[in-house]
Design a protein around this motif. Structure first.
Motif, PDB file in Angstrom:
ATOM      1  N   ALA A  44       6.372 -60.048  53.420  1.00  0.00           N
ATOM      2  CA  ALA A  44       7.047 -61.316  53.120  1.00  0.00           C
ATOM      3  C   ALA A  44       6.141 -62.225  52.308  1.00  0.00           C
ATOM      4  CB  ALA A  44       7.445 -62.012  54.421  1.00  0.00           C
ATOM      5  N   GLY A  45       6.768 -63.220  51.721  1.00  0.00           N
ATOM      6  CA  GLY A  45       6.005 -64.212  50.980  1.00  0.00           C
ATOM      7  C   GLY A  45       6.801 -65.479  50.789  1.00  0.00           C
ATOM      8  N   ALA A  46       6.083 -66.547  50.461  1.00  0.00           N
ATOM      9  CA  ALA A  46       6.699 -67.833  50.137  1.00  0.00           C
ATOM     10  C   ALA A  46       5.829 -68.489  49.078  1.00  0.00           C
ATOM     11  CB  ALA A  46       6.801 -68.715  51.383  1.00  0.00           C
ATOM     12  N   SER A  47       6.479 -69.183  48.161  1.00  0.00           N
ATOM     13  CA  SER A  47       5.727 -69.812  47.083  1.00  0.00           C
ATOM     14  C   SER A  47       6.506 -70.970  46.494  1.00  0.00           C
ATOM     15  CB  SER A  47       5.436 -68.788  45.977  1.00  0.00           C
ATOM     16  OG  SER A  47       4.686 -69.382  44.950  1.00  0.00           O
ATOM     17  N   ARG A  48       5.775 -71.923  45.988  1.00  0.00           N
ATOM     18  CA  ARG A  48       6.370 -73.006  45.205  1.00  0.00           C
ATOM     19  C   ARG A  48       5.976 -72.859  43.726  1.00  0.00           C
ATOM     20  NH1 ARG A  48       8.734 -74.882  49.197  1.00  0.00           N
ATOM     21  NH2 ARG A  48       7.953 -76.113  50.912  1.00  0.00           N
ATOM     22  N   TYR A  49       5.217 -71.823  43.413  1.00  0.00           N
ATOM     23  CA  TYR A  49       4.778 -71.567  42.041  1.00  0.00           C
ATOM     24  C   TYR A  49       5.901 -70.819  41.333  1.00  0.00           C
ATOM     25  CZ  TYR A  49       1.580 -70.067  38.298  1.00  0.00           C
ATOM     26  OH  TYR A  49       0.964 -69.852  37.098  1.00  0.00           O
ATOM     27  N   PRO A  50       6.544 -71.413  40.316  1.00  0.00           N
ATOM     28  CA  PRO A  50       7.763 -70.815  39.725  1.00  0.00           C
ATOM     29  C   PRO A  50       7.669 -69.335  39.353  1.00  0.00           C
ATOM     30  CG  PRO A  50       7.468 -73.049  38.925  1.00  0.00           C
ATOM     31  CD  PRO A  50       6.222 -72.718  39.721  1.00  0.00           C
ATOM     32  N   ASN A 131      -2.940 -71.144  42.862  1.00  0.00           N
ATOM     33  CA  ASN A 131      -2.258 -71.488  41.614  1.00  0.00           C
ATOM     34  C   ASN A 131      -2.183 -73.003  41.470  1.00  0.00           C
ATOM     35  OD1 ASN A 131      -1.342 -68.717  41.005  1.00  0.00           O
ATOM     36  ND2 ASN A 131      -0.166 -69.015  42.876  1.00  0.00           N
ATOM     37  N   ASP A 132      -3.206 -73.605  40.920  1.00  0.00           N
ATOM     38  CA  ASP A 132      -3.193 -75.056  40.671  1.00  0.00           C
ATOM     39  C   ASP A 132      -2.764 -75.863  41.893  1.00  0.00           C
ATOM     40  OD1 ASP A 132      -3.924 -74.568  37.989  1.00  0.00           O
ATOM     41  OD2 ASP A 132      -1.814 -74.260  37.463  1.00  0.00           O
ATOM     42  N   ASP A 133      -3.274 -75.519  43.065  1.00  0.00           N
ATOM     43  CA  ASP A 133      -2.960 -76.220  44.314  1.00  0.00           C
ATOM     44  C   ASP A 133      -1.478 -76.181  44.693  1.00  0.00           C
ATOM     45  OD1 ASP A 133      -5.615 -76.855  44.851  1.00  0.00           O
ATOM     46  OD2 ASP A 133      -5.516 -78.656  43.612  1.00  0.00           O
ATOM     47  N   ILE A 134      -0.735 -75.218  44.152  1.00  0.00           N
ATOM     48  CA  ILE A 134       0.663 -75.024  44.534  1.00  0.00           C
ATOM     49  C   ILE A 134       0.660 -73.968  45.632  1.00  0.00           C
ATOM     50  CG2 ILE A 134       2.947 -74.288  43.771  1.00  0.00           C
ATOM     51  CD1 ILE A 134       2.114 -75.160  40.927  1.00  0.00           C
ATOM     52  N   PRO A 135       1.201 -74.287  46.822  1.00  0.00           N
ATOM     53  CA  PRO A 135       1.099 -73.334  47.933  1.00  0.00           C
ATOM     54  C   PRO A 135       1.879 -72.045  47.708  1.00  0.00           C
ATOM     55  CG  PRO A 135       2.472 -75.217  48.545  1.00  0.00           C
ATOM     56  CD  PRO A 135       1.918 -75.511  47.184  1.00  0.00           C
ATOM     57  N   SER A 136       1.219 -70.946  48.042  1.00  0.00           N
ATOM     58  CA  SER A 136       1.812 -69.609  48.025  1.00  0.00           C
ATOM     59  C   SER A 136       1.080 -68.773  49.061  1.00  0.00           C
ATOM     60  CB  SER A 136       1.643 -68.941  46.656  1.00  0.00           C
ATOM     61  OG  SER A 136       2.374 -69.590  45.664  1.00  0.00           O
ATOM     62  N   LEU A 137       1.825 -68.048  49.861  1.00  0.00           N
ATOM     63  CA  LEU A 137       1.228 -67.226  50.913  1.00  0.00           C
ATOM     64  C   LEU A 137       2.030 -65.935  51.011  1.00  0.00           C
ATOM     65  CD1 LEU A 137      -1.134 -67.960  52.899  1.00  0.00           C
ATOM     66  CD2 LEU A 137       0.617 -68.351  54.617  1.00  0.00           C
ATOM     67  N   SER A 138       1.327 -64.813  51.212  1.00  0.00           N
ATOM     68  CA  SER A 138       2.028 -63.537  51.372  1.00  0.00           C
ATOM     69  C   SER A 138       1.456 -62.778  52.559  1.00  0.00           C
ATOM     70  CB  SER A 138       1.924 -62.691  50.102  1.00  0.00           C
ATOM     71  OG  SER A 138       0.592 -62.309  49.866  1.00  0.00           O
ATOM     72  N   LEU A 161       1.851 -75.247  55.638  1.00  0.00           N
ATOM     73  CA  LEU A 161       1.825 -75.486  54.194  1.00  0.00           C
ATOM     74  C   LEU A 161       3.093 -76.185  53.700  1.00  0.00           C
ATOM     75  CD1 LEU A 161       0.294 -72.105  52.957  1.00  0.00           C
ATOM     76  CD2 LEU A 161      -0.812 -74.354  52.961  1.00  0.00           C
ATOM     77  N   GLY A 162       4.010 -76.482  54.639  1.00  0.00           N
ATOM     78  CA  GLY A 162       5.228 -77.208  54.285  1.00  0.00           C
ATOM     79  C   GLY A 162       6.431 -76.342  53.978  1.00  0.00           C
ATOM     80  N   PHE A 163       6.356 -75.035  54.265  1.00  0.00           N
ATOM     81  CA  PHE A 163       7.481 -74.148  54.012  1.00  0.00           C
ATOM     82  C   PHE A 163       8.420 -74.131  55.210  1.00  0.00           C
ATOM     83  CE2 PHE A 163       4.258 -72.289  51.168  1.00  0.00           C
ATOM     84  CZ  PHE A 163       4.987 -72.236  49.981  1.00  0.00           C
ATOM     85  N   THR A 164       9.697 -73.903  54.936  1.00  0.00           N
ATOM     86  CA  THR A 164      10.691 -73.729  55.992  1.00  0.00           C
ATOM     87  C   THR A 164      11.077 -72.255  56.043  1.00  0.00           C
ATOM     88  OG1 THR A 164      12.589 -74.041  54.530  1.00  0.00           O
ATOM     89  CG2 THR A 164      11.635 -76.038  55.537  1.00  0.00           C
ATOM     90  N   GLU A 165      11.878 -71.900  57.010  1.00  0.00           N
ATOM     91  CA  GLU A 165      12.339 -70.510  57.156  1.00  0.00           C
ATOM     92  C   GLU A 165      13.111 -70.065  55.903  1.00  0.00           C
ATOM     93  OE1 GLU A 165      12.298 -66.977  59.174  1.00  0.00           O
ATOM     94  OE2 GLU A 165      11.316 -68.812  59.839  1.00  0.00           O
TER      95      GLU A 165
END
Length: 190
Positions: A44-50, A131-138, A161-165
């Motif tokens: 799984a992963g989540a990211s705000r980096y486009p 990535n430029d302080d944009i949160p991403s986690l895998s 990190l501020g992510f939701t489900e």
């Protein structure tokens, strides 16, 4: 009376929100890097980096393996993934290990992606992508199945990190592509 009232009013709030421990990168040493070698399954992963977010939406399944590179701080990477309906196999990328700042750099055809390996279970690969302080986690693991506790650890990091489900993209084992060695074995049998 006021301190007791403040304590009682604040208690439900404190109980409702988990404490956010800092994401501590692994310190790479002579045992850490060889411990990365072998097969991994992307869970799984989540990211705000486009660019990562677009890839997460298209990624249905991924498995990869690390093998020794041409020097001790270089790993060869073989990836097998399903992007939408297409299976892709790549074995041209490398991961460079930078011990001095505990980072991993994935180099794939002039494209660089940097990450920290977060301290966790030795059979988990939790990566904080930088990535430029944009949160991403895998999250990747040695097997396609992770325990409830392992998944909760990952979700807790994401929450902090501020992510939701709804921000989490999971892969599915049912969408797995045949691994290159499986194709070879099938062809040999015919």
């Amino acid at each position: 009376m006021l301190p007791v009232l403040t304590l009682l009013l604040g208690l439900p709030l404190a109980l409702a929100s988990p404490t956010c421990a800092p994401l501590i990168p692994v310190t790479f040493d002579n045992a850490t890097v060889p411990g990365l070698l072998g097969h991994w399954v992307y869970i799984a992963g989540a990211s705000r980096y486009p660019p990562h977010l677009e890839e997460l939406k298209a990624l249905k399944h991924a498995a990869f393996s690390f093998s020794p590179g041409s020097h001790e701080d270089e790993l060869n990477v073989t990836e097998t993934m399903r992007l939408n309906e297409t299976c892709v196999v790549r074995n041209t990328s490398k991961v460079l290990v930078f011990r001095h700042n505990s980072t991993l750099v994935h180099v794939d055809d002039q494209v660089f992606a940097t990450a920290n390996l977060i301290q966790s279970d030795k059979d988990l690969l939790i990566l904080r992508h930088l990535n430029d302080d944009i949160p991403s986690l895998s999250l990747s693991a040695r097997t396609p199945n992770v325990s409830k506790e392992q998944l909760e650890e990952f979700r807790s990091h994401l929450h902090c990190l501020g992510f939701t489900e709804e921000d989490i993209y999971f892969t599915s084992e049912k969408d797995a592509c045949p691994l290159p060695e499986e194709k070879k074995d099938e062809g040999d049998a015919e």
